[in-house]
Design an enzyme around this catalytic site. Sequence first.
Site, PDB file in Angstrom:
ATOM      1  N   LYS A 202       2.629  11.840   0.873  1.00 45.24           N
ATOM      2  CA  LYS A 202       2.357  11.654  -0.555  1.00 45.24           C
ATOM      3  C   LYS A 202       1.629  12.898  -1.046  1.00 45.24           C
ATOM      4  O   LYS A 202       0.547  13.234  -0.564  1.00 45.24           O
ATOM      5  CB  LYS A 202       1.473  10.409  -0.723  1.00 45.24           C
ATOM      6  CG  LYS A 202       0.893  10.179  -2.083  1.00 45.24           C
ATOM      7  CD  LYS A 202       1.908  10.031  -3.173  1.00 45.24           C
ATOM      8  CE  LYS A 202       2.892   8.924  -2.909  1.00 45.24           C
ATOM      9  NZ  LYS A 202       3.886   8.712  -3.971  1.00 45.24           N
ATOM     10  N   ASN A 278      11.806   7.339  -7.005  1.00 48.07           N
ATOM     11  CA  ASN A 278      11.436   5.984  -7.405  1.00 48.07           C
ATOM     12  C   ASN A 278      10.749   6.048  -8.774  1.00 48.07           C
ATOM     13  O   ASN A 278      10.005   5.166  -9.149  1.00 48.07           O
ATOM     14  CB  ASN A 278      10.489   5.317  -6.399  1.00 48.07           C
ATOM     15  CG  ASN A 278       9.167   6.021  -6.286  1.00 48.07           C
ATOM     16  OD1 ASN A 278       9.049   7.018  -5.573  1.00 48.07           O
ATOM     17  ND2 ASN A 278       8.149   5.532  -6.997  1.00 48.07           N
ATOM     18  N   HIS A 329      11.690   2.354  -1.405  1.00 48.61           N
ATOM     19  CA  HIS A 329      10.331   2.679  -1.830  1.00 48.61           C
ATOM     20  C   HIS A 329       9.398   1.542  -1.425  1.00 48.61           C
ATOM     21  O   HIS A 329       9.835   0.426  -1.220  1.00 48.61           O
ATOM     22  CB  HIS A 329      10.354   2.829  -3.350  1.00 48.61           C
ATOM     23  CG  HIS A 329       9.025   2.789  -4.012  1.00 48.61           C
ATOM     24  ND1 HIS A 329       8.514   1.664  -4.617  1.00 48.61           N
ATOM     25  CD2 HIS A 329       8.092   3.761  -4.170  1.00 48.61           C
ATOM     26  CE1 HIS A 329       7.326   1.949  -5.140  1.00 48.61           C
ATOM     27  NE2 HIS A 329       7.047   3.208  -4.883  1.00 48.61           N
ATOM     28  N   HIS A 358       4.106   0.826   3.219  1.00 53.96           N
ATOM     29  CA  HIS A 358       2.658   1.016   3.255  1.00 53.96           C
ATOM     30  C   HIS A 358       2.019   0.109   4.303  1.00 53.96           C
ATOM     31  O   HIS A 358       0.818   0.186   4.516  1.00 53.96           O
ATOM     32  CB  HIS A 358       2.034   0.630   1.905  1.00 53.96           C
ATOM     33  CG  HIS A 358       2.173   1.640   0.801  1.00 53.96           C
ATOM     34  ND1 HIS A 358       3.368   2.124   0.378  1.00 53.96           N
ATOM     35  CD2 HIS A 358       1.232   2.253   0.017  1.00 53.96           C
ATOM     36  CE1 HIS A 358       3.175   2.973  -0.632  1.00 53.96           C
ATOM     37  NE2 HIS A 358       1.894   3.071  -0.862  1.00 53.96           N
TER      38      HIS A 358
END
Length: 431
Positions: A202, A278, A329, A358
């Site tokens: 990220k 996304n 995503h 995540h």
Amino acid sequence: MTTPTTGARVSEVRVTPILITDPPLLNLQGVHQPLTPRTIIEVHTASGHVGLGETYGDTEYLDAIRKVAPHLDGVEVARPTALKALIDQILGEETREAATADVPASGLRGKRDLAKLKASVFAAFEVAFLDAWGKVLGVPVHALLGGKVRDRVDYSAYLFYKWAAHPGQDPDAWGAALDPAGVVEQARIFVERYGFTSIKLKGGVFEPDAEIAAVRALREAFPDMPLRLDPNSAWSVETSLYVARELTGVLEYLEDPTAGVEGMARVHAETGMPLATNMCVTGFDEVPEAFARRAVQVVLSDHHYWGGLRATLDLAAMCRCYGVGVSMHSNTHLGISLAAMTQVAAAVPNLHHACDTHRPWQEEDVITRPHTFTGGAVEVGDEPGLGVELDREALADLHRRWADSEVRDRDDVAAMRVVEPEWNAPRLPRW
Ligand SMILES: O=C([O-])C(=O)C[C@H](O)[C@@H](O)C(=O)[O-]
Ligand SMILES: [Mg+2]
């Protein structure tokens, strides 16, 4: 006449907001809060089965879900289509303005409007309906989606720049990652612990050159792994062109380097770098223009806002027709969402990239047997429904935390202000 769906009517719906702990992960907007909301849905059927769903917990979603829930009594779980009409009725018919309004979604998930909110509400209930229906019939959700085409779904290590601790809290087990060495160390933990074979960083947190250096350090440490960088549209087209050229041959794809179809199309046309998204394409009405202009090469589906598991298959089919790749995503989530992601990913034939998740960042769960990643993948089970069972004690504890707290929405900007009082969501492009 009896049908296989007899008894599979909704008899009760329970909607439980919870707060889960989240590490201090940095992004363009700021930093994740120590606690973040999710909503857990239980759809009970007259036959005694329970279907589970999980989605965003922010007020907007929770309110909409709570509005719909009382109207589901008697609806057949085998008819998610009936659910769609009901949601339209309850949350209002989509108006032209609402459908085209350009509302930023806390800056990280593209445009948002009423149609997308309804798609998210539908998705949360659709998953619970499919779980219940699968349990009634004794078949896994993937069988209701046409059947699995793989036995394992690959996920990617999702690296974040991060602080060692939330302000005023003790350091977590992950440690800080604020430079290339920290990022590589974090990647090693992911790879050793979970066996991931793809890595996403990220970005949008530091100057582009610092993030290029981090990607190069990852390449050196993991010479054979597909790498991705996602700055959430932090860059101008010029900066994106620069980064794309610097990282050509290093990245599998660059994710949302810049905002909008026009800029994305230019970056791809001038560099040949595959672009994933996304943000640029997050709803069906955005597909035609983006595909026609070759603005995206990989769409990151997400059943939570594309409108559920069957809509994810529709999206994948559309991508297949246009020679566009598809992957997945994620946002902060627990095991019910991971089960749903895995069931639908198992049924997508043209899934050729490891999906985002995540989940490794979360220490808690609301299911009795949280998933394990082996070789970076989650096995696709054949148990009825989603194959997960609610941990009622954990759910009650996390709900009590929600009831005792004032946190109701995810707000990365507010969390950053605790440390930098002048912080505001950056104007785009930031660099
Ligand atoms: O791929 C993405 O853009 C995301 O996962 C968006 C998320 O909100 C991510 O930035 C995060 O969790 O901070
Ligand atoms: Mg992204």
